[in-house]
Design an enzyme around this catalytic site. Structure first.
Site, short mmCIF file in Angstrom:
data_model
loop_
_atom_site.label_atom_id
_atom_site.label_comp_id
_atom_site.label_asym_id
_atom_site.label_seq_id
_atom_site.Cartn_x
_atom_site.Cartn_y
_atom_site.Cartn_z
N HIS A 277 0.92 -1.20 -0.03
CA HIS A 277 0.01 0.00 -0.16
C HIS A 277 0.93 1.01 0.05
CE1 HIS A 277 0.41 -0.25 4.51
NE2 HIS A 277 0.47 1.09 4.38
N ASP A 317 0.16 -7.56 1.39
CA ASP A 317 0.42 -6.07 1.75
C ASP A 317 2.00 -6.15 1.66
OD1 ASP A 317 0.47 -3.52 1.73
OD2 ASP A 317 -0.31 -3.34 3.93
N SER A 388 4.82 2.72 7.90
CA SER A 388 4.35 1.42 6.96
C SER A 388 5.60 1.33 6.17
CB SER A 388 3.12 1.99 6.10
OG SER A 388 2.09 1.87 6.94
#
Length: 457
Positions: A277, A317, A388
């Protein structure tokens, strides 16, 4: 009596088109000292547009202007880059292998007319709003993009783009020629066309020079990217025991040059792990490195490098990136799941909320398996937007046990942060450290739609 109309027709038809070209030697600026010890080839037979047309009826007989720019554009770009690099030449694409970098030069000029409305003056200081006069102002708008690539792999090293818009300025002699053409019913149209075309060419040449100056300034700020590793100084911040880890962490930028997440090196030759992402559907992403800039609040921004998206798995992911270069500091992933024990001290590295290369400490709170069947590590080490894709490091061994992925909203709960386990990442891409070309070939040859970057386009 019939000769005069025939002569005027010939003059009008012959004077409807202007053919000009950019001059050589447009860019004349002093060299930067010291120059970057690298060679650059400006590609002159690809990407460089041959010519552009301007069409308008702003002036009488203002029909079409064709301006060639390929030769002058390549020469101007080569002259600009030669002020910064030791060796710069314009050459054909087939000769690229003899240089350190290739420069693709793309110039997109546009002609625009802006309409302005004026109320007619009726005398005694009164303007009649019902009687408007229209004036069309010509503008030159242009975009310049220069892409530096590795000539052997074709990977982008740096991309620079600048745009400018200016009102076109015509010389007094051009207005005289325009008046003569108007009041002689086009008899002086060839003179008018040549005068206008010359001014147009000069205006676009000035814009090109201005954009080249801006790009060279950006390259000068980014010179650490182009310098050889031996020439780069050891630029460090006061990060004590975490310096070695932070050097292996990169910030990933989105298309708006804003931080979108983090990544970290898992091999010396430039492979990085991050979240899918973070890179979204991009083929190439911008990254900035810790070692590319000495810590200085008032200094220039971090130079941007470009990494290729090698593979991604949306379901888990995870994404694998490749940055051109070698001898990057890298982190070892811990594949042994017995090391992910509750209570183990960990540190989360990344860029939370735009604060680059931050460190947050905590412990492993629990081991989980989420609804997607992924191995997840729950931790109370703070994870925020921007973390992230960054590493979760086991402090005892210095190895990466997880890839920071998501957090439960702070208005719902506190200290509920999650990372995909290193075991899961290695299993997803079928990797073992050290990473070898054979592993990457197998990964790309698998042609699993969920892993290939083309699948997300």
């Amino acid at each position: 009596m019939k000769i005069l109309p025939l002569l005027m027709s010939v003059l009008l038809l012959g004077g409807c088109t202007y053919h000009g070209k950019f001059s050589r030697g447009l860019y004349r600026q002093p060299d930067v000292s010291p120059k970057i010890n690298a060679s650059v080839m400006v590609v002159q037979d690809k990407y460089v547009p041959d010519f552009f047309r301007v069409e308008s009826d702003e002036f009488i007989a203002f029909r079409r202007f064709v301006i060639r720019m390929d030769d002058g554009l390549s020469a101007a770009a080569a002259d600009a880059l030669s002020t910064l690099f030791e060796r710069v030449e314009a050459n054909v694409y087939s000769q690229r292998k003899g240089y350190d970098y290739t420069a693709e030069v793309e110039f997109f000029p546009r002609y625009e007319e802006e309409r302005r409305f004026y109320m007619r003056h009726e005398g005694n200081g009164y303007y009649n709003p019902r009687r408007l006069r229209v004036r069309r102002l010509p503008y030159a708008n242009a975009v310049l993009r220069i892409t530096l690539r590795n000539p052997h792999t074709g990977a982008p090293v740096a991309v620079y783009q600048e745009e400018d818009k200016e009102k076109i300025r015509f010389a007094f002699s051009t207005y005289v020629a325009d008046g003569l053409a108007t009041y002689t019913l086009g008899l002086f149209s060839p003179l008018q066309i040549q005068a206008i075309g010359g001014d147009l060419t000069h205006n676009y040449e000035q814009i090109l020079t201005k954009l080249l100056k801006r790009i060279v300034k950006q390259m000068q700020d980014d010179r650490v990217i182009f310098a050889s590793p031996a020439a780069q100084a050891d630029l460090t911040r006061m990060d004590a025991d975490y310096t070695a880890y932070l050097k292996a962490v990169a910030t990933v930028l989105n298309s708006r040059d804003q931080s979108s997440g983090s990544a970290f090196f898992i091999s010396a030759d430039g492979y990085l792990l991050t979240n899918a992402h973070v890179v979204e559907k991009a083929r190439d992403v911008q990254v900035v490195l810790y070692g590319d800039k000495e810590y200085s609040p008032d200094g220039p921004g971090y130079p941007k490098r470009y990494a290729r998206v090698v593979a991604r798995n949306q379901a888990r992911d995870l994404a694998l990136l490749k940055l051109e270069g070698e001898n990057f500091p890298w982190l070892m992933l811990e594949p042994d799941r017995t090391q992910y024990y509750t209570g183990a001290a960990v540190a989360s590295l990344g860029e939370p909320k735009g604060y680059r290369w931050s460190v947050n400490e905590g412990i492993i709170s629990a081991l989980r398996r989420d609804e997607h069947g992924r191995d997840m590590i729950q931790t109370d080490a703070a994870v925020n937007s921007g973390n992230s894709g960054g590493p979760l490091i086991l402090k005892d061994s210095g190895r990466v046990v997880g890839i920071n992925t998501w957090v439960v909203r702070k208005d719902v709960a506190e200290s509920l942060n999650f990372a995909i386990s290193a075991y899961e990442a290695l299993r997803t891409f079928g990797l073992r450290q050290p990473i070898t070309p054979a592993q990457i070939k197998r990964l790309e040859a698998a042609r699993q739609p969920e892993l290939l970057p083309d699948s997300a386009q």
